[in-house]
Design an enzyme around this catalytic site. Sequence first.
Site, PDB file in Angstrom:
ATOM      1  N   SER A 135     -54.206  44.118 -16.218  1.00 44.89           N
ATOM      2  CA  SER A 135     -55.142  44.039 -17.332  1.00 44.89           C
ATOM      3  C   SER A 135     -55.023  42.676 -18.014  1.00 44.89           C
ATOM      4  O   SER A 135     -55.156  41.654 -17.344  1.00 44.89           O
ATOM      5  CB  SER A 135     -54.897  45.214 -18.282  1.00 44.89           C
ATOM      6  OG  SER A 135     -55.936  45.351 -19.213  1.00 44.89           O
ATOM      7  N   ASP A 189     -63.997  49.740 -11.966  1.00 49.82           N
ATOM      8  CA  ASP A 189     -63.261  49.024 -13.020  1.00 49.82           C
ATOM      9  C   ASP A 189     -64.088  47.811 -13.429  1.00 49.82           C
ATOM     10  O   ASP A 189     -64.069  46.770 -12.770  1.00 49.82           O
ATOM     11  CB  ASP A 189     -61.881  48.596 -12.530  1.00 49.82           C
ATOM     12  CG  ASP A 189     -61.025  48.027 -13.655  1.00 49.82           C
ATOM     13  OD1 ASP A 189     -61.559  47.851 -14.772  1.00 49.82           O
ATOM     14  OD2 ASP A 189     -59.838  47.757 -13.421  1.00 49.82           O
ATOM     15  N   HIS A 202     -59.813  51.731 -14.695  1.00 48.75           N
ATOM     16  CA  HIS A 202     -58.885  50.672 -15.100  1.00 48.75           C
ATOM     17  C   HIS A 202     -57.451  51.181 -15.194  1.00 48.75           C
ATOM     18  O   HIS A 202     -56.514  50.381 -15.250  1.00 48.75           O
ATOM     19  CB  HIS A 202     -59.334  50.092 -16.449  1.00 48.75           C
ATOM     20  CG  HIS A 202     -58.626  48.831 -16.834  1.00 48.75           C
ATOM     21  ND1 HIS A 202     -58.654  47.687 -16.055  1.00 48.75           N
ATOM     22  CD2 HIS A 202     -57.854  48.520 -17.916  1.00 48.75           C
ATOM     23  CE1 HIS A 202     -57.949  46.739 -16.644  1.00 48.75           C
ATOM     24  NE2 HIS A 202     -57.449  47.220 -17.769  1.00 48.75           N
TER      25      HIS A 202
END
EC number: 3.1.1.74
Length: 223
Positions: A135, A189, A202
């Site tokens: 991330s 995602d 995600h």
Amino acid sequence: MKFFAFSMLIGEASPIVLALRRTTLEVRQLDPIIRSELEQGSSSSCPKAILIFARGSTEIGNMGVSAGPAVASALEAYGADQIWVQGVGGPYTADLPSNFLPGGTSQSAINEAVRLFNEANTKCPSTPIVAGGYSQGTAVMAGAIPKLDAVRARVVGTVLFGYTQNQQNNKGIKDYPQEDLQVYCEVGDLVCDGTLIITVSHFLYLEEAAGPAPEFLKSKIGA
């Protein structure tokens, strides 16, 4: 990145919350969330390889509770004393607002990662370095690695999960060999498509982080 929908209608039983809980429970079995072997280790006992990992936004510790611990645990198949694991912490607070900054994270976070890479090179100049991020942590690595100059060649493999700069950086990292990089983007995602819209996809990188990603890094480290 123009959108951010992490808080959009997330209820207690939503798929995102359930995925987070499942991932957190599974990873807690694998490894601690704070790893600082690089900073604590001695140059007289350098390991086979050094892993530097940047966690995702809001994750605790310096490794987080998802992809980071899973990658670290798998690499310890070499032997726990053969891998130094180091999370990017300190100035990298993994706060949400930094996702909106140019490059997807803060300059202080990038500088901290650069410092750790340089420390690895100084402390253990013959030890290969591998890197990873999840991330916002992918943006930290994408910002840090191009700044490494000569040390960059020592980073033999990098894995990125939910790469927030994937579209912006054409699925790569500036001045870094594509063959040394593995990017994992789950179907659906949307951060991999240049947005900050958070979907359940995600949070589904544990399988890759526990299997294909560390296997890729092992192939770069060697037997």
